[in-house]
Design an enzyme around this catalytic site. Structure first.
Site, mmCIF file in Angstrom:
data_model
loop_
_atom_site.group_PDB
_atom_site.id
_atom_site.type_symbol
_atom_site.label_atom_id
_atom_site.label_comp_id
_atom_site.label_asym_id
_atom_site.label_seq_id
_atom_site.Cartn_x
_atom_site.Cartn_y
_atom_site.Cartn_z
ATOM 1 N N THR A 31 6.867 -2.767 1.635
ATOM 2 C CA THR A 31 8.131 -3.429 1.997
ATOM 3 C C THR A 31 7.872 -4.904 2.266
ATOM 4 O O THR A 31 8.597 -5.784 1.792
ATOM 5 C CB THR A 31 8.768 -2.759 3.235
ATOM 6 O OG1 THR A 31 8.808 -1.337 3.032
ATOM 7 C CG2 THR A 31 10.172 -3.280 3.490
ATOM 8 N N ASP A 81 7.146 -7.268 9.527
ATOM 9 C CA ASP A 81 6.261 -6.176 9.138
ATOM 10 C C ASP A 81 7.068 -4.897 8.951
ATOM 11 O O ASP A 81 8.206 -4.779 9.400
ATOM 12 C CB ASP A 81 5.194 -5.958 10.232
ATOM 13 C CG ASP A 81 3.982 -5.172 9.713
ATOM 14 O OD1 ASP A 81 3.029 -4.973 10.479
ATOM 15 O OD2 ASP A 81 4.012 -4.741 8.529
ATOM 16 N N GLY A 97 -0.989 1.828 6.387
ATOM 17 C CA GLY A 97 -1.773 0.969 5.496
ATOM 18 C C GLY A 97 -3.102 0.527 6.082
ATOM 19 O O GLY A 97 -3.739 -0.389 5.559
ATOM 20 N N GLU A 103 -2.209 -6.134 12.651
ATOM 21 C CA GLU A 103 -0.734 -6.149 12.763
ATOM 22 C C GLU A 103 -0.322 -6.271 14.216
ATOM 23 O O GLU A 103 0.550 -7.051 14.582
ATOM 24 C CB GLU A 103 -0.136 -4.889 12.144
ATOM 25 C CG GLU A 103 -0.260 -4.838 10.632
ATOM 26 C CD GLU A 103 0.198 -3.519 10.041
ATOM 27 O OE1 GLU A 103 0.175 -2.485 10.744
ATOM 28 O OE2 GLU A 103 0.588 -3.517 8.849
HETATM 29 O O1 DER Z 1 0.551 0.224 7.846
HETATM 30 C C1 DER Z 1 1.611 -0.263 8.301
HETATM 31 O O2 DER Z 1 1.908 -0.287 9.504
HETATM 32 C C2 DER Z 1 2.557 -0.813 7.301
HETATM 33 O O3 DER Z 1 3.522 -1.570 7.924
HETATM 34 C C3 DER Z 1 3.111 0.337 6.527
HETATM 35 O O4 DER Z 1 3.146 1.478 7.299
HETATM 36 C C4 DER Z 1 4.490 0.131 5.976
HETATM 37 O O5 DER Z 1 4.486 0.831 4.813
HETATM 38 P P1 DER Z 1 5.469 0.585 3.589
HETATM 39 O O6 DER Z 1 6.282 -0.659 3.886
HETATM 40 O O7 DER Z 1 4.576 0.435 2.406
HETATM 41 O O8 DER Z 1 6.311 1.827 3.560
#
Ligand code: DER
Length: 214
Positions: A31, A81, A97, A103
């Site tokens: 995203t 994020d 991720g 983060e």
């Molecule tokens: O790893 C994380 O926290 C990322 O923000 C992730 O979880 C978001 O994943 P996506 O945007 O690919 O669904």
């Protein structure tokens, strides 16, 4: 399908929170990738970005967006994020991720955390998505035993090493009514680097596709 469009809509909608001259905190995931693409169009209006992962750094650099070091950037105004799950209080599970540590650091350095998700991430109760926990490798089994004591099923994300050289345990089976309490309790355990619960400091704004969460 619907969620891909919602990811793109959310990524593009987050642009409205980027002010001229900003240093933008940038998260990780598919995203956020749409947000970074949109950010490239106004890269001459911002100072640059602070990144939460090598993955995002590579995309930012490819698009010619200056990537700055957090220590020289100072406090940030905005952090954008994604998340793996989001409850009605804007508390999150993150770490799908494997970038949760950086983060959480960049989010903590930012005044406003804007979380961009598609509707598949919305839950009433956190925990269906397994909670990622970054651990120091030597503590994997110790932390696993502590998780079992707390009713979780720990699964080592074997083969994944984080940007910080650590491992990830994904915890299945929790249904988390008080995510801030659980985050605080887990933060105390030796060997745990970061818990993928963003509840002590939830998101400030959540965009579900182009819609603002109340
Ligand atoms: O790893 C994380 O926290 C990322 O923000 C992730 O979880 C978001 O994943 P996506 O945007 O690919 O669904």
């Amino acid at each position: 399908d619907g969620t891909v469009n919602q990811k793109r809509q959310a990524g593009e909608a987050a642009i409205r929170y980027v002010e001229d001259g900003a240093i933008v905190g940038v998260g990780t995931g598919s995203t956020v990738a749409y947000f970074i693409d949109a950010l490239a169009d106004l890269k001459h209006r911002i100072q640059g970005a602070v990144s939460s992962s090598e993955q995002s750094t590579a995309q930012l650099k490819r698009l010619g967006i200056p990537v700055l070091d957090l220590n020289s950037a100072g406090p940030l105004t905005i952090y954008i994020d994604g998340a793996d799950e989001c409850d009605p209080c804007k508390r999150l599970i993150k770490g799908g991720g494997a970038a949760l540590t950086r983060e959480k650091i960049v989010a903590a350095a930012s005044e406003k955390f804007v979380c961009i998700i598609d509707s598949s991430k919305q839950v009433d109760l956190l925990g269906k998505f397994p909670v990622p926990i970054e651990v120091i490798p030597m503590a994997r089994s110790l932390v696993g035993r502590e998780i079992v004591k707390r009713g979780g099923q720990p699964v080592w994300r074997d083969g994944v090493v984080t940007d910080n050289g650590n491992w990830i345990i994904d915890v299945h089976g929790w249904r988390i009514a008080d995510p801030a309490a659980l985050e605080s309790e887990l933060n105390q355990l030796p060997g745990i680097v970061t818990v993928g619960l963003f509840a002590r400091r939830p998101a400030d704004v959540v965009l579900i596709g182009g819609q603002l969460m109340a």
